[in-house]
Design an enzyme around this catalytic site. Structure first.
Site, PDB file in Angstrom:
ATOM      1  N   GLU A  23       3.404  10.460  -4.718  1.00  0.00           N
ATOM      2  CA  GLU A  23       3.273  11.829  -4.048  1.00  0.00           C
ATOM      3  C   GLU A  23       4.239  12.842  -4.978  1.00  0.00           C
ATOM      4  OE1 GLU A  23       1.603   9.048  -1.834  1.00  0.00           O
ATOM      5  OE2 GLU A  23       3.574   8.985  -2.257  1.00  0.00           O
ATOM      6  N   ASP A  33      -1.277   4.655   4.508  1.00  0.00           N
ATOM      7  CA  ASP A  33      -0.537   3.505   5.739  1.00  0.00           C
ATOM      8  C   ASP A  33      -0.896   4.019   7.107  1.00  0.00           C
ATOM      9  OD1 ASP A  33       0.507   2.958   3.147  1.00  0.00           O
ATOM     10  OD2 ASP A  33       2.559   3.649   3.522  1.00  0.00           O
ATOM     11  N   ASP A  63      -0.402   4.075  -6.720  1.00  0.00           N
ATOM     12  CA  ASP A  63       0.178   4.298  -5.258  1.00  0.00           C
ATOM     13  C   ASP A  63       1.588   4.951  -5.289  1.00  0.00           C
ATOM     14  OD1 ASP A  63       0.654   3.891  -2.692  1.00  0.00           O
ATOM     15  OD2 ASP A  63       1.225   1.943  -2.646  1.00  0.00           O
TER      16      ASP A  63
END
Length: 914
Positions: free
Chosen positions: A514, A587, A511
């Site tokens: 990015e 999300d 997670d």
């Protein structure tokens, strides 16, 4: 520091603050390109410079204004693919070329120069059906197929290439307390961000100036384009107006806005254009920030005046112009020539790889939230699934399971005995997934941090020290996964002796990769941070998460000495991420609109190579009403990655917490998923070996049906099931489009049937999931559902046979051990083919070289669309046995049911219906 982190996540119900993210007007290279292109500088190909070898054909391109040459290379690649590379002829230093995405060096075919003169060059592929036609002045390329121009490159003259430069002598003023140099030259007054670019409080200094690139593509006759995930947008790509473009820039956007072209967690710079009779693809291999503009001019039919003859009446073809712009790197583009959707899928996977074959358990249901508090909480939730007779396969633990957000550790108060917890799950044939993010807490007493710092394994800042940013643990450094040595070291962290408390049922979730950097520009890493090879972060931003998932998957394979398949979920991704595992849409919110947008988002991921994808069931942010939660479970059960997930500060929402009726509905949806596991697994096998998307937009299955081209509220699972999730509250009727003029469709629940090429109004109640089986298909199912997929290994099969208008059907089953690489290394698998014709159902081998022992039998067969009551049914097995079979026939639904069979799934047999 903890307070600072809490501040980052205290925005649960707020809309995305767009001030924290750039729109096109704030992106300097976009402004520069738009301004320069308005001046129409042109390029010319110098075709007297052509050279060729067995791999490529080269020539120079020169800008008529600057006279600076570029080098162009054209490659023919096996499978009807063209590759065009454009770079500086003599760059100041090497420009970044994306490594590791292509599965290997693409196999080239020699292009034949079949004609041409000083003004043109024609390169032919193979038999000459495909041609690459280069026009010298102005520089243009036409991709020609069967004498028709399918695609033109630079026909609008939008080739753009900024050359690396030596920094000029700058006149600086000191104008703020941070002592940031400010150039007062005219170029800076125009705010084109040439040598530095400002966004809010951040200043991005560019040591070699601007380096952006751009190129236009005109697609002739095409009005429908799809692809370039990830955006919370429609499946069909929309026109972009001035100052508007699809952005490919991986960002952590909490509760992202829907119907927006801003980049979110992942990027695949690849789009597909489709029209009647032709499908093509454009794969733009660049990992820097990328923008895509799209403009479609629909077909126009001219109306003749009285003075015109009918002969002079002409149709003006539709055309879509696509402009790609990237902040840096080189132009490296692959043209996938099709001509069919399946050809394009195969061509793309030839370049970037196919979907990894997942372990069977990962196709079951996953249960997650941020966070299950401790071992007792996990045990209680696990027991709840058993108590309420709801199957599930995987329990997930978020960041709170660690010791102070230090990955590869456990909170000893909350999880004092993680192995014991895993053994409990193992006893129920279930698995555990834990999170592992790329940021590492800065703590000299944290062994992982100390070792990484000692080895120089972190991304560096532009001054040479370790890059530091804030994320969940507080002040953190970020592993440089672009470095092969870092990936090798990171993979080794998953070894059982190293990762204390882990076992072989523990799998991984990547997670925040990015990478997410709280309080960074756009909540990510500064572009002038430095990676392995001295490359700036700007060059490779979009590929950072790809590398973490690669290293994680390799680590899980290594810990089993190469025997076991990994399961890794990643939030950030790039082209080729399908080789390493699964992806989800990040999300999302607990709103009906997010349930609805999840369908086109997943369809877009699916057609761009990433079949193993899903959206958080129920919505990550917020508290879904019971009806929405039920509808989301029903949709998720028919989508590839199936996980319930929720953020902190939401109400608990395990499936049994909403009352008996809602529990029953969620149980039915999850059990429907498990019933179809054999079909799911077979679909993933085809995705793995033949590049066929698991979840497909209708146009993929019906490429010659114009009515399917815009449909995004329903989809196909494989070629046999059509699913139309209910995405509106209090719905009582759903309009379902059933495609195909020669098709017949069967309601999977009522067995009602309709001819294709029509829209039907289906009455729905809260227990209805509109699912239709396509006539002509055979679907393998399990007749009993266990507590988890592992309990169903030896349970019996059923076959759902849906007859076509011609009374025939066919289907397949793929079966292996569900977890190892033996299917690959030793061909230990079964691949069976089912065919029904003239009243005979045949089970035969689809791959004679493969073998896998199975005790399983087919005990039920359901035949839909059988028009008359049989007089007798007899089975014939390969050992010569024949047996009369009892059956039930319903004339009202034209359905025939065979029960209490005992036909081994792995041997040849026939069922004769008279």
């Amino acid at each position: 520091m903890e307070a600072a982190v809490k501040e980052e996540i205290s925005i649960e119900d707020e809309a995305v603050d767009k001030k924290n993210f750039k729109d096109c007007s704030k992106i300097a290279f976009y402004r520069r390109q738009k301004q320069q292109l308005s001046k129409k500088s042109t390029y010319q190909a110098l075709l007297d410079s052509v050279t060729a070898d067995k791999d490529s054909t080269r020539f120079q391109i020169i800008n008529e204004a600057t006279k600076i040459p570029l080098s162009a290379e054209v490659y023919g690649i096996e499978g009807d693919i063209f590759r065009l590379k454009i770079n500086e002829e003599a760059p100041l230093k090497p420009r970044y070329e994306v490594p590791d995405v292509l599965t290997s060096k693409p196999s080239t075919v020699r292009l034949i120069s079949c004609s041409g003169d000083a003004d043109s060059l024609v390169l032919a592929y193979g038999k000459g059906d495909l041609k690459f036609h280069v026009t010298a002045n102005p520089f243009k390329i036409d991709l020609v197929s069967a004498e028709e121009v399918v695609m033109s490159i630079n026909s609008l003259g939008q080739l753009y290439f900024e050359h690396l430069q030596i920094p000029p002598k700058q006149s600086y003023q000191r104008k703020n307390e941070n002592d940031v140099p400010v150039d007062t030259s005219q170029e800076y007054q125009q705010d084109l961000g040439l040598w530095e670019e400002k966004f809010r409080k951040f200043v991005d200094i560019k040591p070699n100036g601007p380096a952006s690139i751009g190129l236009d593509f005109s697609l002739h006759g095409f009005e429908h384009l799809y692809g370039i995930p990830q955006h919370a947008e429609s499946h069909k790509l929309k026109n972009t107006g001035d100052g508007d473009a699809y952005r490919l820039y991986n960002l952590d956007v909490y509760g992202y806005k829907i119907h927006d072209k801003m980049g979110v967690y992942g990027s695949v710079p690849y789009l597909i254009a489709h029209k009647l009779g032709r499908t093509v693809g454009i794969f733009w291999l660049n990992a820097s920030e990328t923008l895509v503009e799209i403009n479609t001019e629909p077909a126009v039919e001219s109306t003749p005046t009285q003075m015109d003859s009918v002969v002079n009446k002409q149709d003006v073809k539709s055309q879509t112009d696509v402009r790609w712009m990237s902040e840096s790197g080189i132009i490296d583009v692959f043209l996938l020539t099709g001509p069919t959707p399946s050809d394009v899928f195969r061509q793309y996977s030839h370049l970037t790889g196919t979907q990894a074959m997942p372990p069977l358990f990962s196709l079951g249901y996953h249960q997650c939230r941020w966070n299950y508090e401790d071992e007792q909480d996990v045990k209680a939730v696990d027991a709840g699934f058993d108590e309420y007779d709801i199957p599930y396969d995987v329990m997930w633990l978020d960041i709170e399971h660690t010791n102070g957000k230090r990955y590869f550790t456990w909170d000893k108060k909350r999880f004092p005995n993680p192995k014991r917890l895993q053994e409990l799950l193992r006893s129920k044939k279930r698995k555990l997934v834990v999170i592992s993010d790329p940021h590492i807490k800065i703590d000299p007493n944290y062994a992982l941090y100390a070792k990484a710092k000692e080895q120089g394994f972190f991304v560096r800042n532009h001054e040479g020290g370790d890059f530091e940013g804030i994320c969940w643990p507080g002040l953190s450094s970020y592993l440089d996964f672009t470095n092969p040595k870092v990936r090798e070291w990171y993979s080794g962290l998953f070894a059982f002796p190293v990762y204390q408390g882990s076992t072989d049922i523990l799998f991984i979730w990547n997670d925040m990769n990015e990478p997410s950097v709280f309080r960074g520009p756009e909540q990510t890493m500064q572009k002038n941070a430095i990676h392995h090879g001295n490359w700036e972060h700007r060059e490779l931003h979009n590929i950072y998460g790809f590398y973490q998932q690669m290293a994680t998957a390799e680590g899980l394979i290594q810990r089993s000495k190469g025997k076991e398949r990994p399961f890794v979920l990643t939030r950030s991704f790039f082209a080729g991420s399908q080789k390493y595992g699964a992806v989800w849409t990040g999300d999302n919110r607990s709103k009906w609109s997010y349930l609805k947008i999840s369908i086109p988002m997943l369809l877009t991921l699916s057609i761009t190579g990433i079949s193993f994808c899903g959206a958080d069931v129920g919505g990550f942010i917020g508290n879904p009403e019971a009806e929405l939660l039920v509808r989301w479970y029903q949709a998720g059960a028919y989508q590839p990655f199936f996980r319930g997930h929720a953020t902190k500060n939401t109400k608990r929402r395990e499936p049994w917490l909403f009352g008996e009726e809602y529990t029953r509905l969620i149980r039915e949806a999850i059990r429907a998923r498990y019933t179809l596991l054999p079909y799911w697994y077979s679909l993933f096998y085809h995705a793995h070996v033949a590049s066929e998307p698991v979840m497909r937009p209708l146009w993929v299955e019906f490429p010659d049906d114009l009515e399917t081209f815009d449909v995004e509220d329903e989809y196909m699972l494989g070629s046999a099931l059509l699913v139309h999730p209910v995405t509106q509250p209090k719905a009582t009727i759903v309009d379902v489009f059933l495609p195909g003029s020669n098709e017949i469709w069967y309601d999977s629940k009522t067995f009602s049937h309709w001819e294709g090429a029509c829209t039907v109004m289906i009455p729905v109640t809260l227990d209805t999931i509109p699912v239709f089986q396509r006539g002509g298909s055979v679907i393998p199912v399990k007749t009993t559902v266990g507590k988890a997929a592992g309990w169903m290994t030896d349970s019996p099969y059923g076959l759902w046979v849906a007859l076509s208008t011609k009374g025939s059907a066919e289907g397949e089953l793929y079966l292996d051990d569900g977890h190892s690489f033996q299917y690959l290394h030793k061909k230990q698998f079964l691949h069976r083919k089912f065919s029904f014709c003239s009243g005979v159902l045949i089970n035969s081998c689809a791959n004679e070289s493969a073998h896998y022992p199975s005790k399983c039998v087919v005990e039920q067969i359901l035949v839909l669309g059988f028009r008359k009551q049989p007089s007798s049914i007899t089975t014939y097995s390969s050992d010569g046995k024949e047996q009369t079979v009892a059956f039930t026939y319903c004339a009202k639904t034209s359905s025939l049911s065979l029960e209490k069979l005992s036909l081994n799934i792995g041997t040849d047999w026939e069922v004769h219906i008279k």
